[in-house]
Design a protein around this motif. Sequence first.
Motif, PDB file in Angstrom:
ATOM      1  N   ASP A   1     -11.128  11.955   6.090  1.00 15.26           N
ATOM      2  CA  ASP A   1     -10.149  10.713   6.590  1.00 15.26           C
ATOM      3  C   ASP A   1      -9.241  11.465   7.607  1.00 15.26           C
ATOM      4  N   ARG A   2      -9.432  11.045   8.838  1.00 16.17           N
ATOM      5  CA  ARG A   2      -8.651  11.630   9.722  1.00 16.17           C
ATOM      6  C   ARG A   2      -7.541  10.615  10.545  1.00 16.17           C
ATOM      7  N   ASN A   3      -7.005   9.870   9.454  1.00 19.30           N
ATOM      8  CA  ASN A   3      -6.238   8.682   9.883  1.00 19.30           C
ATOM      9  C   ASN A   3      -4.565   9.296   9.638  1.00 19.30           C
ATOM     10  N   ASP A   4      -4.414  10.762   9.421  1.00 20.12           N
ATOM     11  CA  ASP A   4      -3.226  11.168   9.028  1.00 20.12           C
ATOM     12  C   ASP A   4      -2.655  11.610  10.600  1.00 20.12           C
ATOM     13  N   LYS A   5      -3.292  11.831  11.700  1.00 16.22           N
ATOM     14  CA  LYS A   5      -2.803  12.050  12.951  1.00 16.22           C
ATOM     15  C   LYS A   5      -2.380  13.904  12.998  1.00 16.22           C
ATOM     16  N   ARG A   6      -2.620  14.435  12.078  1.00 14.53           N
ATOM     17  CA  ARG A   6      -2.247  15.896  12.242  1.00 14.53           C
ATOM     18  C   ARG A   6      -3.122  16.778  13.380  1.00 14.53           C
ATOM     19  N   ASN A   7      -2.406  17.751  13.751  1.00 14.11           N
ATOM     20  CA  ASN A   7      -3.181  18.527  14.694  1.00 14.11           C
ATOM     21  C   ASN A   7      -4.346  19.395  14.089  1.00 14.11           C
TER      22      ASN A   7
END
Length: 69
Positions: A3-9
């Motif tokens: 899940d890449r909804n966390d907007k981390r680099n």
Amino acid sequence: MLDRNDKRNFIRMDIECPASFTVEGGDGNVGAIVKNLSGAGVLMWLEQPVEPDTVLFVEVRPRAVLPRR
């Protein structure tokens, strides 16, 4: 699926492995357990408290994973 909804680099990887650290200017290693890491940081459980903005020299010692037979 991640899940890449966390907007981390960088993706955070959950692990649990031994580590040790030395405080800059200090002497002797202190034990720790790494709980997760990424390309920009690490979360560790420490054996002793550390003040914010303290420079640490960290050694992470991951365990070898043997292939299943």
